[in-house]
Design an enzyme around this catalytic site. Structure first.
Site, PDB file in Angstrom:
ATOM      1  N   SER A  13       0.809  -1.222   0.000  1.00  0.00           N
ATOM      2  CA  SER A  13       0.000   0.000   0.000  1.00  0.00           C
ATOM      3  C   SER A  13       0.841   1.271   0.000  1.00  0.00           C
ATOM      4  O   SER A  13       0.423   2.315   0.500  1.00  0.00           O
ATOM      5  CB  SER A  13      -0.944   0.041   1.204  1.00  0.00           C
ATOM      6  OG  SER A  13      -1.894  -0.976   1.094  1.00  0.00           O
ATOM      7  N   ASP A  16       2.428  -5.373 -11.667  1.00  0.00           N
ATOM      8  CA  ASP A  16       2.602  -3.947 -11.936  1.00  0.00           C
ATOM      9  C   ASP A  16       3.900  -3.738 -12.707  1.00  0.00           C
ATOM     10  O   ASP A  16       4.890  -4.424 -12.463  1.00  0.00           O
ATOM     11  CB  ASP A  16       2.677  -3.164 -10.619  1.00  0.00           C
ATOM     12  CG  ASP A  16       1.388  -3.273  -9.802  1.00  0.00           C
ATOM     13  OD1 ASP A  16       0.356  -3.656 -10.390  1.00  0.00           O
ATOM     14  OD2 ASP A  16       1.427  -2.982  -8.596  1.00  0.00           O
ATOM     15  N   GLU A  56       6.335  -5.300  -9.382  1.00  0.00           N
ATOM     16  CA  GLU A  56       5.958  -6.207  -8.294  1.00  0.00           C
ATOM     17  C   GLU A  56       4.716  -7.003  -8.685  1.00  0.00           C
ATOM     18  O   GLU A  56       4.016  -6.668  -9.641  1.00  0.00           O
ATOM     19  CB  GLU A  56       5.693  -5.424  -7.012  1.00  0.00           C
ATOM     20  CG  GLU A  56       4.594  -4.396  -7.184  1.00  0.00           C
ATOM     21  CD  GLU A  56       3.966  -3.990  -5.865  1.00  0.00           C
ATOM     22  OE1 GLU A  56       4.058  -4.765  -4.905  1.00  0.00           O
ATOM     23  OE2 GLU A  56       3.352  -2.925  -5.820  1.00  0.00           O
ATOM     24  N   ASN A 102       1.084  -8.632  -7.153  1.00  0.00           N
ATOM     25  CA  ASN A 102       0.088  -8.670  -6.084  1.00  0.00           C
ATOM     26  C   ASN A 102      -0.636 -10.000  -6.201  1.00  0.00           C
ATOM     27  O   ASN A 102      -1.263 -10.287  -7.222  1.00  0.00           O
ATOM     28  CB  ASN A 102      -0.906  -7.514  -6.243  1.00  0.00           C
ATOM     29  CG  ASN A 102      -0.192  -6.176  -6.132  1.00  0.00           C
ATOM     30  OD1 ASN A 102       0.239  -5.799  -5.055  1.00  0.00           O
ATOM     31  ND2 ASN A 102      -0.035  -5.481  -7.254  1.00  0.00           N
ATOM     32  N   GLY A 143      -6.726  -5.980  -4.879  1.00  0.00           N
ATOM     33  CA  GLY A 143      -7.953  -5.338  -4.406  1.00  0.00           C
ATOM     34  C   GLY A 143      -9.153  -5.706  -5.276  1.00  0.00           C
ATOM     35  O   GLY A 143      -9.030  -5.903  -6.476  1.00  0.00           O
TER      36      GLY A 143
HETATM   37  N1  ATP Z   1      11.395   2.217  -9.169  1.00  0.00           N
HETATM   38  C1  ATP Z   1      10.344   3.026  -9.206  1.00  0.00           C
HETATM   39  N2  ATP Z   1      10.204   3.949 -10.191  1.00  0.00           N
HETATM   40  C2  ATP Z   1       9.122   4.768 -10.239  1.00  0.00           C
HETATM   41  N3  ATP Z   1       8.123   4.749  -9.344  1.00  0.00           N
HETATM   42  C3  ATP Z   1       8.206   3.868  -8.329  1.00  0.00           C
HETATM   43  C4  ATP Z   1       9.309   2.952  -8.210  1.00  0.00           C
HETATM   44  N4  ATP Z   1       9.097   2.188  -7.117  1.00  0.00           N
HETATM   45  C5  ATP Z   1       7.944   2.602  -6.574  1.00  0.00           C
HETATM   46  N5  ATP Z   1       7.398   3.607  -7.285  1.00  0.00           N
HETATM   47  C6  ATP Z   1       6.152   4.313  -6.969  1.00  0.00           C
HETATM   48  O1  ATP Z   1       5.772   4.034  -5.624  1.00  0.00           O
HETATM   49  C7  ATP Z   1       4.565   3.267  -5.564  1.00  0.00           C
HETATM   50  C8  ATP Z   1       4.622   2.229  -4.463  1.00  0.00           C
HETATM   51  O2  ATP Z   1       5.731   1.379  -4.662  1.00  0.00           O
HETATM   52  P1  ATP Z   1       5.590  -0.211  -4.735  1.00  0.00           P
HETATM   53  O3  ATP Z   1       4.516  -0.568  -5.691  1.00  0.00           O
HETATM   54  O4  ATP Z   1       6.942  -0.748  -5.001  1.00  0.00           O
HETATM   55  O5  ATP Z   1       5.197  -0.624  -3.271  1.00  0.00           O
HETATM   56  P2  ATP Z   1       3.745  -0.855  -2.630  1.00  0.00           P
HETATM   57  O6  ATP Z   1       2.731  -0.230  -3.486  1.00  0.00           O
HETATM   58  O7  ATP Z   1       3.863  -0.420  -1.234  1.00  0.00           O
HETATM   59  O8  ATP Z   1       3.469  -2.348  -2.657  1.00  0.00           O
HETATM   60  P3  ATP Z   1       2.043  -3.023  -2.899  1.00  0.00           P
HETATM   61  O9  ATP Z   1       1.620  -2.664  -4.273  1.00  0.00           O
HETATM   62  O10 ATP Z   1       2.352  -4.434  -2.652  1.00  0.00           O
HETATM   63  O11 ATP Z   1       1.070  -2.440  -1.934  1.00  0.00           O
HETATM   64  C9  ATP Z   1       4.399   2.694  -6.959  1.00  0.00           C
HETATM   65  O12 ATP Z   1       3.056   2.424  -7.236  1.00  0.00           O
HETATM   66  C10 ATP Z   1       5.000   3.815  -7.830  1.00  0.00           C
HETATM   67  O13 ATP Z   1       4.091   4.892  -7.996  1.00  0.00           O
HETATM   68 MG    MG Z   2       2.558  -1.252  -5.517  1.00  0.00          MG
END
Ligand code: ATP
Ligand code: MG
Length: 302
Positions: free
Chosen positions: A144, A251, A264, A266, A270
């Site tokens: 999240s 994603d 990543e 999921n 959701g």
């Molecule tokens: N390497 C990257 N380059 C550009 N944007 C990024 C990158 N890593 C993360 N982000 C941005 O940050 C957001 C959250 O990062 P990420 O999806 O890695 O983790 P998360 O959303 O916490 O995990 P989950 O989707 O499991 O909840 C991404 O949706 C994206 O908008």
């Molecule tokens: Mg994410």
């Protein structure tokens, strides 16, 4: 013909930080299944002992985050012998860990943004230099967007690391890939139409995901047909490389040159009215109800 699924438990709530989102997902799924004549019942593992699942023929997992998406509940259901939706124990556990997911993708030759694991002794200046700016710092095992920080200034990595460290023990820095953010839902052996995510904020943070209503979603994403097909095929491989089956979401990010990088997986996406998998399914001609039934039909053990 409608399948007789028997008595079905829709698992929702749970103990993770994503409890509220899960309750929303679960309510929608429950109503959809009941509306289709399925004998479905809400079940919150935070409020009832798992023992009470005895007698259910199938489980629809609408849990997100720890214990729901990480292989733990999947393991319990394996032992109880109750078929469940989505990936099994191993894929769920790997999908929860962004670092191990990337290790597997690298080994499989699938593109993922360059990254470095961080600890207190890291040479932060050298990492900034290697990955360039902007870069992202995140706990490998959170969700999240909790604890995800974008670093845009030289020298900013150290503080971002300290902030991310409060949300988890395994922290990584990842090269910023800034040409657009997308997601592909996988349903059985099929990749559904790609969704483009256009947050109004600097990135798709917690606020953009759950609190603001100005995030734009474009489905199908405006990509050349051949590129979309290539990415859908890659997303299926990325899902299957970690052992994914049933359904899930992959994603990915695009750089300014139009090259894609998988971000990543999921394994329990959701299922709220605003969620991306239902949006993509709709584009493919599948109503929310039909999507829920298809996911349920894919429930299995092992
Ligand atoms: N390497 C990257 N380059 C550009 N944007 C990024 C990158 N890593 C993360 N982000 C941005 O940050 C957001 C959250 O990062 P990420 O999806 O890695 O983790 P998360 O959303 O916490 O995990 P989950 O989707 O499991 O909840 C991404 O949706 C994206 O908008
Ligand atoms: Mg994410």
């Amino acid at each position: 013909m409608k399948q007789d699924f028997g008595k079905v438990a829709v698992l929702m709530g749970g103990v993770s930080g994503e409890r509220e989102v899960s309750l929303n997902s679960g309510k929608g799924v429950l109503a959809a299944l009941r509306g289709q004549g399925v004998d479905a019942h809400a079940f919150d593992p935070a409020e009832e002992p798992l023992d009470a699942l005895k007698g259910f023929k199938r489980v629809f997992i609408a849990l997100h985050g720890g214990y729901g998406e990480d292989g733990a509940i999947q393991g319990a259901l394996e032992i109880m012998g109750i078929p469940y939706t989505g990936p099994g124990v191993m894929a769920s556990a790997i999908g929860m860990d962004k670092f191990r997911t990337k290790l597997i993708w690298q080994a499989a030759g699938l593109p993922t943004p360059d990254y470095v694991l961080l600890d207190e002794d890291s040479d932060f200046a050298a990492v900034e230099k290697r990955l360039g700016l902007p870069l992202f710092v995140k706990p490998a095992r959170e969700g999240s967007s909790i604890g995800v920080f974008m670093v845009t200034q030289v020298g900013g990595l150290k503080d971002a690391f300290a902030a991310a460290r409060e949300h988890g023990s395994l922290i990584m820095a990842e090269k910023g890939v800034m040409g657009g953010e997308y997601t592909v839902a996988i349903l059985g052996d099929n990749a559904l139409p790609i969704v483009k995510i256009e947050p109004a904020t600097a990135f798709y943070d917690y606020e953009a995901k759950y609190l603001r209503d100005d995030t734009r979603y474009v489905c199908p994403a405006d990509l050349p047909a051949a590129k979309a097909a290539e990415i859908q095929c890659g997303a299926k491989k990325a899902f299957q490389a970690i052992g994914g089956a049933g359904w899930g979401r992959v994603d990915f990010l695009m750089d300014d040159a139009g090259k894609h990088y998988f971000l990543e997986v999921n394994t329990a996406p959701g299922m709220t009215s605003h969620s991306l998998a239902p949006m993509s399914a709709r584009q493919a001609g599948l109503s929310f109800e039909a999507l829920c039934l298809k996911i349920l039909a894919g429930a299995r053990l092992g």
